[in-house]
Design a protein around this motif. Structure first.
Motif, PDB file in Angstrom:
ATOM      1  N   CYS A 284       0.829  -1.206   0.000  1.00  0.00           N
ATOM      2  CA  CYS A 284       0.000   0.000   0.000  1.00  0.00           C
ATOM      3  C   CYS A 284       0.863   1.254   0.000  1.00  0.00           C
ATOM      4  O   CYS A 284       0.611   2.181  -0.766  1.00  0.00           O
ATOM      5  CB  CYS A 284      -0.919  -0.011   1.218  1.00  0.00           C
ATOM      6  SG  CYS A 284      -1.991   1.430   1.323  1.00  0.00           S
ATOM      7  N   VAL A 285       1.889   1.267   0.826  1.00  0.00           N
ATOM      8  CA  VAL A 285       2.729   2.460   0.949  1.00  0.00           C
ATOM      9  C   VAL A 285       3.636   2.627  -0.263  1.00  0.00           C
ATOM     10  O   VAL A 285       3.791   3.732  -0.783  1.00  0.00           O
ATOM     11  CB  VAL A 285       3.557   2.387   2.253  1.00  0.00           C
ATOM     12  CG1 VAL A 285       4.603   3.476   2.298  1.00  0.00           C
ATOM     13  CG2 VAL A 285       2.640   2.488   3.450  1.00  0.00           C
ATOM     14  N   CYS A 286       4.211   1.556  -0.751  1.00  0.00           N
ATOM     15  CA  CYS A 286       5.231   1.649  -1.799  1.00  0.00           C
ATOM     16  C   CYS A 286       4.692   1.553  -3.223  1.00  0.00           C
ATOM     17  O   CYS A 286       5.330   2.054  -4.141  1.00  0.00           O
ATOM     18  CB  CYS A 286       6.278   0.555  -1.600  1.00  0.00           C
ATOM     19  SG  CYS A 286       7.195   0.734  -0.081  1.00  0.00           S
TER      20      CYS A 286
ATOM     21  N   PRO B 273      -1.589   2.963  -3.393  1.00  0.00           N
ATOM     22  CA  PRO B 273      -2.439   3.094  -2.195  1.00  0.00           C
ATOM     23  C   PRO B 273      -3.902   2.729  -2.420  1.00  0.00           C
ATOM     24  O   PRO B 273      -4.548   2.221  -1.508  1.00  0.00           O
ATOM     25  CB  PRO B 273      -2.304   4.566  -1.819  1.00  0.00           C
ATOM     26  CG  PRO B 273      -1.060   5.033  -2.470  1.00  0.00           C
ATOM     27  CD  PRO B 273      -0.896   4.202  -3.704  1.00  0.00           C
ATOM     28  N   CYS B 274      -4.422   2.960  -3.613  1.00  0.00           N
ATOM     29  CA  CYS B 274      -5.844   2.671  -3.857  1.00  0.00           C
ATOM     30  C   CYS B 274      -6.140   1.184  -3.695  1.00  0.00           C
ATOM     31  O   CYS B 274      -7.071   0.803  -2.996  1.00  0.00           O
ATOM     32  CB  CYS B 274      -6.239   3.133  -5.253  1.00  0.00           C
ATOM     33  SG  CYS B 274      -6.037   4.904  -5.485  1.00  0.00           S
ATOM     34  N   LEU B 275      -5.360   0.334  -4.347  1.00  0.00           N
ATOM     35  CA  LEU B 275      -5.562  -1.109  -4.213  1.00  0.00           C
ATOM     36  C   LEU B 275      -4.993  -1.622  -2.896  1.00  0.00           C
ATOM     37  O   LEU B 275      -5.445  -2.642  -2.379  1.00  0.00           O
ATOM     38  CB  LEU B 275      -4.888  -1.851  -5.374  1.00  0.00           C
ATOM     39  CG  LEU B 275      -5.521  -1.653  -6.750  1.00  0.00           C
ATOM     40  CD1 LEU B 275      -4.711  -2.373  -7.807  1.00  0.00           C
ATOM     41  CD2 LEU B 275      -6.945  -2.142  -6.751  1.00  0.00           C
TER      42      LEU B 275
ATOM     43  N   THR C  78      -1.750  -5.179  -6.248  1.00  0.00           N
ATOM     44  CA  THR C  78      -1.285  -3.858  -5.834  1.00  0.00           C
ATOM     45  C   THR C  78       0.143  -3.624  -6.289  1.00  0.00           C
ATOM     46  O   THR C  78       0.477  -2.561  -6.829  1.00  0.00           O
ATOM     47  CB  THR C  78      -1.385  -3.719  -4.305  1.00  0.00           C
ATOM     48  OG1 THR C  78      -2.738  -3.940  -3.910  1.00  0.00           O
ATOM     49  CG2 THR C  78      -0.925  -2.356  -3.844  1.00  0.00           C
ATOM     50  N   MET C  79       0.979  -4.629  -6.088  1.00  0.00           N
ATOM     51  CA  MET C  79       2.378  -4.500  -6.502  1.00  0.00           C
ATOM     52  C   MET C  79       2.499  -4.389  -8.019  1.00  0.00           C
ATOM     53  O   MET C  79       3.266  -3.567  -8.533  1.00  0.00           O
ATOM     54  CB  MET C  79       3.177  -5.692  -5.973  1.00  0.00           C
ATOM     55  CG  MET C  79       3.331  -5.674  -4.472  1.00  0.00           C
ATOM     56  SD  MET C  79       4.026  -7.179  -3.769  1.00  0.00           S
ATOM     57  CE  MET C  79       5.525  -7.350  -4.667  1.00  0.00           C
TER      58      MET C  79
ATOM     59  N   VAL D  71       3.646  -1.098 -12.811  1.00  0.00           N
ATOM     60  CA  VAL D  71       3.244  -0.618 -14.142  1.00  0.00           C
ATOM     61  C   VAL D  71       3.167   0.905 -14.150  1.00  0.00           C
ATOM     62  O   VAL D  71       3.652   1.562 -15.086  1.00  0.00           O
ATOM     63  CB  VAL D  71       1.897  -1.264 -14.562  1.00  0.00           C
ATOM     64  CG1 VAL D  71       1.307  -0.573 -15.768  1.00  0.00           C
ATOM     65  CG2 VAL D  71       2.087  -2.743 -14.840  1.00  0.00           C
ATOM     66  N   ILE D  72       2.585   1.480 -13.123  1.00  0.00           N
ATOM     67  CA  ILE D  72       2.510   2.947 -13.040  1.00  0.00           C
ATOM     68  C   ILE D  72       3.904   3.551 -12.978  1.00  0.00           C
ATOM     69  O   ILE D  72       4.199   4.547 -13.650  1.00  0.00           O
ATOM     70  CB  ILE D  72       1.657   3.371 -11.826  1.00  0.00           C
ATOM     71  CG1 ILE D  72       0.188   3.026 -12.073  1.00  0.00           C
ATOM     72  CG2 ILE D  72       1.811   4.857 -11.532  1.00  0.00           C
ATOM     73  CD1 ILE D  72      -0.701   3.235 -10.876  1.00  0.00           C
TER      74      ILE D  72
END
Length: 159
Positions: free
Chosen positions: A90-92, A95-97, A134-135, A140-141
């Motif tokens: 979530c932090v790294c 955060p949305c997922l 999430t990772m 990708v982002i």
């Protein structure tokens, strides 16, 4: 029945001078007999009685063939809670997922506390899917951000 005896030194000055130690023993209390592993106390067996689960070789691991947790059988204990991995993702990463991953990871703890370990295993699998998602979205982002920055006209003028 066991007997507890208290020993007190009669003359500490003699012991410090290198002489013989004189000790006086006094009876303190007499308690119940000690409980031995495998003994039944109030309908419960204390510890793991010898031979209850058969011989357990030391070379067997939980990941291969062996007792508890082999490939063909489900382990029958509490499941690890992936809350640290969810928080880190979530932090790294995203955060949305990551918030959804944290919620799914806390559901594992609730199922463990209720004693429903099959549900806890199912919830842990769901939580790990959300953590991996999430990772992946975060990476990708990050990659798209780097590509856009490297191909933008301002980046080529700066070098």
């Amino acid at each position: 029945m066991t007997t507890v005896v208290q020993a007190t030194m009669v003359d500490p000055a003699i012991a410090q001078g290198g002489g013989q130690r004189v000790v006086q023993a006094s009876h303190v209390q007499q308690g119940p007999a000690p409980i031995v592993m495998g003994q039944v106390v109030q309908g419960q067996v204390v510890g793991n009685p010898v031979g209850a689960m058969g011989p357990q070789p030391m070379y067997m691991s939980a990941y291969g063939a062996g007792f508890g947790g082999g490939y063909g059988e489900e382990p029958s204990g509490p499941v690890d809670q992936p809350i640290c991995a969810a928080l880190l993702a979530c932090v790294c990463c995203c955060p949305c997922l990551g918030i959804v991953a944290i919620c799914k990871a806390t559901e594992v703890g609730r199922a463990n506390s209720l004693g429903d370990f099959a549900l806890a295993r199912k919830k842990r699998k769901e939580a790990m899917i959300w953590i991996y998602a999430t990772m992946a979205v975060g990476f990708v982002i990050y990659a798209l951000n780097m590509i856009v920055r490297l191909t933008s006209p301002e980046a080529s003028q700066a070098t």
